[in-house]
Design an enzyme around this catalytic site. Sequence first.
Site, short mmCIF file in Angstrom:
data_model
loop_
_atom_site.label_atom_id
_atom_site.label_comp_id
_atom_site.label_asym_id
_atom_site.label_seq_id
_atom_site.Cartn_x
_atom_site.Cartn_y
_atom_site.Cartn_z
N HIS A 1 -7.59 -5.85 -0.39
CA HIS A 1 -6.43 -4.87 -0.32
C HIS A 1 -5.63 -5.58 0.87
O HIS A 1 -4.37 -5.26 1.04
CB HIS A 1 -6.78 -3.59 0.06
CG HIS A 1 -5.69 -2.68 0.58
ND1 HIS A 1 -4.90 -1.97 -0.40
CD2 HIS A 1 -5.23 -1.85 1.85
CE1 HIS A 1 -4.12 -1.27 0.01
NE2 HIS A 1 -4.26 -1.18 1.11
N ASP B 1 -9.11 -5.18 -5.00
CA ASP B 1 -8.63 -4.08 -4.12
C ASP B 1 -9.42 -3.15 -4.49
O ASP B 1 -9.45 -2.42 -5.46
CB ASP B 1 -6.93 -4.00 -4.33
CG ASP B 1 -6.48 -3.11 -3.41
OD1 ASP B 1 -7.14 -2.17 -2.67
OD2 ASP B 1 -5.17 -3.40 -3.25
N SER C 1 0.91 -1.20 0.05
CA SER C 1 -0.12 -0.12 -0.05
C SER C 1 0.83 1.24 0.01
O SER C 1 1.82 1.37 -0.84
CB SER C 1 -0.89 -0.09 1.25
OG SER C 1 -1.90 0.95 1.08
#
Length: 309
Positions: A290, A262, A105
């Site tokens: 995610h 995601d 991320s």
Amino acid sequence: MNTSPKQSGYLKVGNGHEVYFWTAGNPQGKSALYVHGGPGSGTDAGCLKYFDLDTTYVILLDQRGCGQSKAVNPLLHNTTQDLVGDLEALRQHLKLERWTLFGGSWGSTLALVYAITHPQVVEQVFLRALFLGREQDWAEMLLGLGKLFYPYEHQTLLKAIPQACRTDFTKFTNYFYEVLQGNDSALKTQLANAWVKWENTLLSPISYVKDEKAEDANFTFKLALLECHYAKHHSFLKPNFILENVAVLKDKPVHLIHGRFDLVCPLSQALELKRALPTLNLYVTNNAGHSGSDPNNLTTIKHLLKTQL
């Protein structure tokens, strides 16, 4: 698995910041830097779940303004370039000639910017849930794709702010930024909770992934404040900085694991990186979103780190 720190301490990096770092695993193993997300998530023992600690020496650092790091003012001198400098200062402090990076991320953003800036000291790059850090990527997370899947939850987020700020990304982030630095404690708490709750809603399509740290009011506030800080400033990067500069890594192994579903960092960002870096090893995980804890994500990451690191 022994997750006790092998070494820990604070690194004074200037301008009132001291960043906390710690290491785990085998000091004689391959060195791997874990780059946490957020910005503002910090590190804990759970970050080690991806690694084989018998063969890997894992280095972890709490970025400026979060975790156990110390700051006179968490937002001053807190930019992507500052964070890159901290990572390099830590490498030199630990006297490591080269290391491998692993980031998910926001951690993937920072890992790539570091690797682009210091390619000569990077062995490999492992990424999860790629986030390119542009204005459009922040806007997608806060006001875009997720609301199609969680419309009621998104309305709860929007109801926390004035109607005039609900559809314009700049007004949205400016309002949060002003309130989170203001003096109205109750409103600050309300907005921080709304921000983090929305992000948590998007973590996994399989089931709601509970982040126990999100129940900590101090953690929630720091996370919302730092994410808003970086969102407002478009990650302190020129538009498409990563895509325009990532070719410097064409001769290095770069791996990306990305969940097909995601909603925080849509798969389209991973495909953009693949076009900019054709040598990228891209692994799209089905039935995964995610969260690095989604079973298909976790299994793939652990396998890659064990076999390729």
